[in-house]
Scaffold this motif. Structure first.
Motif, short mmCIF file in Angstrom:
data_model
loop_
_atom_site.label_atom_id
_atom_site.label_comp_id
_atom_site.label_asym_id
_atom_site.label_seq_id
_atom_site.Cartn_x
_atom_site.Cartn_y
_atom_site.Cartn_z
N HIS A 90 0.84 -1.20 0.00
CA HIS A 90 0.00 0.00 0.00
C HIS A 90 0.88 1.26 0.00
O HIS A 90 0.61 2.20 -0.76
CB HIS A 90 -0.93 -0.01 1.22
CG HIS A 90 -1.76 1.22 1.36
ND1 HIS A 90 -2.91 1.41 0.64
CD2 HIS A 90 -1.60 2.32 2.13
CE1 HIS A 90 -3.42 2.58 0.96
NE2 HIS A 90 -2.64 3.15 1.87
N ILE A 91 1.89 1.29 0.85
CA ILE A 91 2.78 2.45 0.93
C ILE A 91 3.51 2.65 -0.40
O ILE A 91 3.58 3.76 -0.92
CB ILE A 91 3.80 2.31 2.09
CG1 ILE A 91 3.07 2.36 3.43
CG2 ILE A 91 4.87 3.40 2.01
CD1 ILE A 91 3.94 1.99 4.62
N ALA A 92 4.04 1.56 -0.97
CA ALA A 92 4.77 1.65 -2.24
C ALA A 92 3.84 2.12 -3.36
O ALA A 92 4.24 2.96 -4.18
CB ALA A 92 5.39 0.30 -2.58
N ASN A 93 2.62 1.60 -3.40
CA ASN A 93 1.68 2.00 -4.44
C ASN A 93 1.27 3.46 -4.28
O ASN A 93 1.12 4.17 -5.28
CB ASN A 93 0.44 1.10 -4.45
CG ASN A 93 0.74 -0.28 -4.98
OD1 ASN A 93 1.69 -0.48 -5.72
ND2 ASN A 93 -0.05 -1.25 -4.58
N ARG A 94 1.08 3.89 -3.04
CA ARG A 94 0.71 5.29 -2.81
C ARG A 94 1.84 6.21 -3.27
O ARG A 94 1.59 7.26 -3.86
CB ARG A 94 0.40 5.51 -1.33
CG ARG A 94 -0.23 6.89 -1.12
CD ARG A 94 -0.76 7.07 0.25
NE ARG A 94 0.36 7.05 1.18
CZ ARG A 94 0.24 7.05 2.48
NH1 ARG A 94 -0.93 7.04 3.03
NH2 ARG A 94 1.31 7.05 3.26
N GLU A 95 3.08 5.81 -3.02
CA GLU A 95 4.22 6.61 -3.47
C GLU A 95 4.21 6.72 -4.99
O GLU A 95 4.40 7.81 -5.54
CB GLU A 95 5.52 5.96 -2.98
CG GLU A 95 6.77 6.71 -3.37
CD GLU A 95 8.03 6.04 -2.84
OE1 GLU A 95 9.10 6.38 -3.37
OE2 GLU A 95 7.96 5.20 -1.94
#
Length: 192
Positions: free
Chosen positions: A94-99
């Protein structure tokens, strides 16, 4: 959230995931009676709390990472630990995709800014360049002398520039109303 913090969170979560896998293997190998003799397992550690806060901040349930071993049921504690291990990669993803989404949004905004910038004609460029070179607001007559353009052409172009926020009319006495170029106006002629 800035990119450095996101990378730091991802690294922390990856490390925390490995420690949770090791804990799972260790507890799995223990005799169930040994499980309750470790008082440290009954407290939420700093790492568990950090993981919980990261989870909360990314729309996941952070409570999964708090007070895992307060249950007296060993099987339930192992199930919760396994849920943690399964949840952490989802949070990382989720964090990587949001970035990636934030970078894409910034790229799209930047390209829209470039696309929305109107094409300038020679007389428009000469007016903006002239104004950019001046230290004080300039009247129509001064712009005409500096560019060789007619007052009517200058009036028409300045009205367009005001709509685009390329020029600004500072407050001043009516006898000396002039215009000055804005930062957007300077950016519009940066390539010329």
């Amino acid at each position: 959230m800035n990119e450095e913090k996101q990378n730091d969170d991802i690294q922390f979560l990856s490390s925390f995931l490995e420690s949770q896998k090791e804990l799972y293997e260790t507890l799995h190998a223990l005799d169930r009676s040994e499980y309750w003799h470790n008082e440290d397992l009954l407290k939420t550690s700093d790492d568990e709390e950090r993981c919980a806060r990261i989870a909360d901040g990314n729309e996941f349930d952070g409570n999964l990472f708090r007070n895992l071993f307060t249950t007296e049921d060993f099987a339930e504690a192992m199930r919760l630990l396994k849920n943690r291990i399964e949840q952490i990669p989802r949070i990382i993803s989720h964090i990587a995709n949001r970035e990636k989404e934030l970078k894409e949004e910034a790229r799209v905004r930047e390209s829209q800014d470039k696309v929305e910038r109107p094409i300038l004609h020679a007389n428009q460029i000469s007016i903006l360049k002239f104004l950019a070179e001046q230290q004080t607001p300039q009247t129509y007559r001064e712009i005409g002398r500096g560019t060789g353009l007619s007052i009517r052409t200058i009036q028409d172009r300045l009205k367009e520039f005001e709509d685009l926020e390329y020029v600004f009319r500072p407050a001043g006495p009516k006898t000396r109303q002039g215009v000055t170029v804005t930062e957007q106006g300077r950016e519009a002629i940066a390539d010329f």
